[in-house]
Design a protein around this motif. Structure first.
Motif, mmCIF file in Angstrom:
data_model
loop_
_atom_site.group_PDB
_atom_site.id
_atom_site.type_symbol
_atom_site.label_atom_id
_atom_site.label_comp_id
_atom_site.label_asym_id
_atom_site.label_seq_id
_atom_site.Cartn_x
_atom_site.Cartn_y
_atom_site.Cartn_z
ATOM 1 N N SER A 236 -1.966 17.559 -7.746
ATOM 2 C CA SER A 236 -0.946 17.227 -6.754
ATOM 3 C C SER A 236 -1.312 17.727 -5.362
ATOM 4 N N TYR A 237 -0.815 16.980 -4.362
ATOM 5 C CA TYR A 237 -0.879 17.428 -2.976
ATOM 6 C C TYR A 237 0.497 17.194 -2.370
ATOM 7 N N LEU A 238 1.324 18.250 -2.363
ATOM 8 C CA LEU A 238 2.680 18.152 -1.828
ATOM 9 C C LEU A 238 2.592 18.018 -0.315
ATOM 10 N N ASN A 239 3.137 16.915 0.225
ATOM 11 C CA ASN A 239 2.810 16.554 1.599
ATOM 12 C C ASN A 239 3.926 16.779 2.603
ATOM 13 N N SER B 280 1.205 13.170 -2.430
ATOM 14 C CA SER B 280 0.308 12.144 -1.877
ATOM 15 C C SER B 280 -1.102 12.203 -2.443
ATOM 16 N N SER B 281 -1.298 12.858 -3.558
ATOM 17 C CA SER B 281 -2.630 13.074 -4.120
ATOM 18 C C SER B 281 -3.516 11.829 -4.065
ATOM 19 N N HIS C 252 4.787 4.968 -9.757
ATOM 20 C CA HIS C 252 5.402 3.684 -9.433
ATOM 21 C C HIS C 252 4.547 2.984 -8.369
ATOM 22 N N PRO C 253 4.422 1.657 -8.409
ATOM 23 C CA PRO C 253 3.581 0.961 -7.421
ATOM 24 C C PRO C 253 3.926 1.281 -5.969
ATOM 25 N N SER C 254 5.196 1.588 -5.683
ATOM 26 C CA SER C 254 5.598 1.849 -4.302
ATOM 27 C C SER C 254 5.065 3.162 -3.750
ATOM 28 N N VAL C 255 4.643 4.084 -4.614
ATOM 29 C CA VAL C 255 4.134 5.372 -4.137
ATOM 30 C C VAL C 255 2.608 5.413 -4.130
ATOM 31 N N LYS C 256 1.970 4.287 -4.465
ATOM 32 C CA LYS C 256 0.516 4.244 -4.567
ATOM 33 C C LYS C 256 -0.111 3.648 -3.306
ATOM 34 N N ALA C 257 -1.342 4.052 -3.033
ATOM 35 C CA ALA C 257 -2.113 3.465 -1.939
ATOM 36 C C ALA C 257 -2.376 1.994 -2.237
ATOM 37 N N GLU C 258 -2.406 1.187 -1.174
ATOM 38 C CA GLU C 258 -2.746 -0.218 -1.334
ATOM 39 C C GLU C 258 -4.249 -0.373 -1.544
ATOM 40 N N GLY D 283 -1.425 8.493 -1.627
ATOM 41 C CA GLY D 283 -0.175 7.793 -1.895
ATOM 42 C C GLY D 283 0.968 8.300 -1.051
ATOM 43 N N SER D 284 2.159 8.366 -1.640
ATOM 44 C CA SER D 284 3.407 8.691 -0.928
ATOM 45 C C SER D 284 3.213 9.882 -0.004
ATOM 46 N N ASP D 285 3.513 9.678 1.265
ATOM 47 C CA ASP D 285 3.209 10.655 2.301
ATOM 48 C C ASP D 285 4.421 10.861 3.199
ATOM 49 N N GLY D 286 4.654 9.914 4.124
ATOM 50 C CA GLY D 286 5.807 10.025 5.008
ATOM 51 C C GLY D 286 7.113 9.929 4.242
ATOM 52 N N ILE D 287 8.134 10.642 4.729
ATOM 53 C CA ILE D 287 9.421 10.673 4.042
ATOM 54 C C ILE D 287 10.528 10.907 5.068
#
Length: 368
Positions: A142-145, A164-165, A189-195, A221-225
């Protein structure tokens, strides 16, 4: 910062409306946050630079270790009691500073005690709470962002963190601030993955972010929040993606729901017009987003339309956004794409790195 440097950086101020807050000649910064009284805090992750302090307060235009020097010196025998590599600092609605420690210098595998949330009381400049994220939530990869807070949910509030690992599963971590318990949501989930590169090829300063073999250099992956003005939706975006998503916070917080039920509340909120890093929101319902492909900060209105807040060549990889109670939106620009790891071992960064602010006359989301 010298008077000459301020003058030089102000020459193209009308282009983006940027004001220079601070310049950094040492390590590259990522996060920034501003207290309700105007104190400015920044952080410097352990990404290979000589980091004097991974968390600092700006005093007289220079970073000073915060809350003290000792906690900024990693103790391998006391990871839980010292900072390891901090990716984000956020002042919550109660005017407390929260430090999000990745526990992952140089993106190494995490150990228990490294990934954590640390709360600092700004009145006494003392740590008042440390929440360790267990290894089945903050995984070894994990990389807690980044993190946002809603103090109305739960007896003492709830935190939402992006994982965002680029070498393991992505997702969103939910933390109950009263009990310290945490759990994963939207795991893979696909929404948290890099394109994939076929869906979106990031281009920065005219150069595609791929290596000599055509493989992506950015795969996080998931970064901005950002949390919506009413607290009902949590907005997020992968680092390697042009898309914005949201999910129902009721679903994230309800531990009785299964993964499919949570995923059913995900919405695609549209294309941001380019890949970006940080997100922020205001009380009027705008969602702000950095755009590292176009040296810009944008914002999205409630009807889904986008407008440019700032566009400036000095915004070389705009990273973190922080909306302060003074009506300014703060943003770091750290030339992340010029690091050696993105350029075949060559360090193309040119110091100083910068912290800017933009007058937006907006009120931050204060959910308490």
């Amino acid at each position: 910062m010298t008077g000459k440097q301020r003058e030089e950086l102000a020459t193209d101020l009308p282009l983006g409306g940027l004001e220079t807050v601070a310049l950094f000649e040492g390590a590259m910064p990522t996060g920034v946050t501003v207290s309700h009284e105007g104190r400015i805090f920044v952080n410097f992750p352990e990404w290979g630079d000589d980091v004097d302090a991974t968390v600092a307060e700006l005093r007289d235009d220079r970073p000073v270790p915060y809350p003290d020097d000792a906690i900024n010196r990693t103790d391998e025998n006391n990871l839980a009691g010292t900072f390891v590599s901090v990716q984000s600092v956020v002042v919550d609605p109660a005017d407390r500073l929260w430090v999000l420690d990745t526990g992952s210098p140089m993106f190494e595998r995490t150990q228990h005690g490294g990934p954590k949330l640390v709360c600092v009381d700004l009145r006494g400049d003392q740590v008042v709470q440390t929440i360790l994220v267990p290894q089945d939530v903050a995984l070894p990869t994990s990389y807690l962002n980044d993190v946002r807070f809603d103090l109305r949910r739960g007896t003492e509030g709830t935190a939402y963190i992006t994982d965002s690992s680029d070498r393991g599963p992505n997702g969103i971590v939910v933390v109950d601030l009263a009990s310290g318990e945490s759990w994963r949501r939207l795991h893979e989930h696909p929404s948290v993955k890099a394109e994939s590169l076929t869906d979106h090829l990031p281009v920065v300063e005219g150069r595609p972010l791929v290596d000599d073999q055509g493989r992506p250099l950015v795969a996080m992956g998931s970064d901005g929040i950002a949390i919506g003005a009413d607290g009902d939706r949590l907005y997020y975006c992968p680092l390697a993606s042009s898309h914005l998503y949201s999910v129902a916070t009721d679903a994230l917080a309800d531990r009785g729901l299964d993964d499919d039920a949570v995923a059913a509340t995900v919405r695609h909120e549209g294309d941001k017009g380019g890949a970006g890093d940080g997100l922020e929101s205001d009380a009027a319902g705008y969602v702000y987003a950095t755009n590292y492909e176009h040296n810009a900060v944008l914002r999205r209105s409630r009807d889904g339309s986008w407008e440019t807040v700032a566009h400036d060549p000095r915004l070389l990889w705009p990273d973190t956004l922080s909306l302060a109670t003074d009506g300014y939106l703060y943003v770091t620009a750290n030339q992340l794409h010029r690091q050696p790891s993105f350029n075949g071992g060559r360090d193309l960064r040119r110091r100083p790195y910068a912290l800017f602010r933009i007058r937006v006359d907006a009120d931050p989301v204060l959910l308490r």
